[in-house]
Write an enzyme that holds these catalytic residues in place. Structure first.
Site, mmCIF file in Angstrom:
data_model
loop_
_atom_site.group_PDB
_atom_site.id
_atom_site.type_symbol
_atom_site.label_atom_id
_atom_site.label_comp_id
_atom_site.label_asym_id
_atom_site.label_seq_id
_atom_site.Cartn_x
_atom_site.Cartn_y
_atom_site.Cartn_z
ATOM 1 N N HIS A 171 -5.475 6.371 -67.780
ATOM 2 C CA HIS A 171 -6.536 5.983 -68.508
ATOM 3 C C HIS A 171 -4.993 5.044 -69.612
ATOM 4 C CE1 HIS A 171 -9.430 8.042 -68.950
ATOM 5 N NE2 HIS A 171 -9.221 9.181 -68.972
ATOM 6 N N CYS A 245 -7.583 0.794 -66.552
ATOM 7 C CA CYS A 245 -8.358 -0.265 -66.632
ATOM 8 C C CYS A 245 -8.576 -2.186 -67.748
ATOM 9 C CB CYS A 245 -9.650 0.500 -67.048
ATOM 10 S SG CYS A 245 -10.637 2.001 -66.820
ATOM 11 N N ARG A 254 -10.276 -3.045 -63.205
ATOM 12 C CA ARG A 254 -8.570 -2.401 -63.012
ATOM 13 C C ARG A 254 -7.851 -3.547 -62.784
ATOM 14 N NH1 ARG A 254 -11.552 -0.080 -64.268
ATOM 15 N NH2 ARG A 254 -12.461 2.018 -62.948
#
Length: 267
Positions: A171, A245, A254
């Protein structure tokens, strides 16, 4: 002089309007507070809990390896399907001897293979420039891996020190956000991966600032973007891939960072 007469129906209508406005105001305040609490939960609480959990897992892995115990997450048979090509490194693997003429790649290629357990932490990722030290778990499930603050290993890609591509996801925002600042990595920055048997050191080599979330080429054995073919490699090697991300607080694209294996040190 005529005095205007206010009818009861008019007063009732005004009272209803006032009640409606008051009720609407209360609802707006309530909705605002709920949204504020959700933001606090996502941006603060999930980070706090995930980071604490990841730190505890790192400590547990270090204790386990120090005790020489056999854990399912490190060398046990994976609980996923039989098509899993994940592997971990044998504790008997010798380290590279600078005076022997044996290369790091040859030593890494000689490791015995076994499958890590699905969604279990089995390695530790350290990035000195970012002050990052987090567990690596098998798979990229949000609930079972990424939302715990772990970094996830793309199933079917290589394992640490193996020929091919050791590909990871993490993340960038919320849930520990381990890859929040991977965009700050530069060429030659070091990325270390510790397993039960060895520490593998990679050097950052290339960065793909933005590509499609469906760009599967970046995690192939010879990583190369299929969206932006100018980014990537054309020859087999010992690669590591970090994906997250981008832009921040979105999941539309990405960001990809690649590195190459430069050393292997047995535990």
């Amino acid at each position: 002089m005529r005095v205007p007469v206010v009818q009861h129906t008019t007063r009732r209508q005004r009272a209803r309007r006032r009640r409606a406005l008051w009720t609407g105001g209360e609802l707006l305040v309530t909705v605002g507070l709920v949204l504020l609490l959700l933001v606090v939960h996502q941006l603060w609480w999930t980070n706090r809990e995930a980071r604490r959990g990841a730190e505890r897992k790192v400590e547990a892995l270090e204790r386990e390896w120090g005790d020489g115990a056999t854990g399912d997450g490190a060398t046990g048979k994976g609980s996923g399907d039989d098509g899993d090509s994940g592997t971990s490194v044998s504790a008997a693997t010798p380290g590279p001897d600078p005076g022997s003429g044996t290369s790091t790649r040859q030593q890494a290629a000689s490791t015995r293979q076994s499958s890590p357990s699905w969604s279990q932490a089995y390695a530790i990722l350290t990035i000195p420039r970012l002050g990052l030290r987090v567990p690596v778990a098998e798979g990229v499930s949000k609930q079972d891996v990424l939302n715990k603050g772990y970094v996830g290993h793309y199933r079917g890609t290589g394992q640490p020190g193996q020929a091919g591509n050791f590909a990871l996801a993490g993340h960038r925002n919320t849930h520990g956000e381990p890859f929040r600042y991977v965009n700050r990595l530069r060429a030659k920055d070091l990325v270390e991966v510790e397993t039960r048997s060895a520490t593998y050191t990679y050097a950052v080599d290339k960065t793909l600032p933005q590509t499609s979330a469906r760009d599967s080429g970046v995690v192939r054995p010879i990583p190369r973007s299929i969206v932006k073919p100018g980014y990537g490699y054309s020859e087999p090697g010992y690669y590591i891939t970090l994906t997250t991300c981008t832009p921040e607080y979105t999941s539309r694209y990405r960001l990809v960072v690649w590195g190459k294996l430069v050393s292997m040190r047995p535990r």
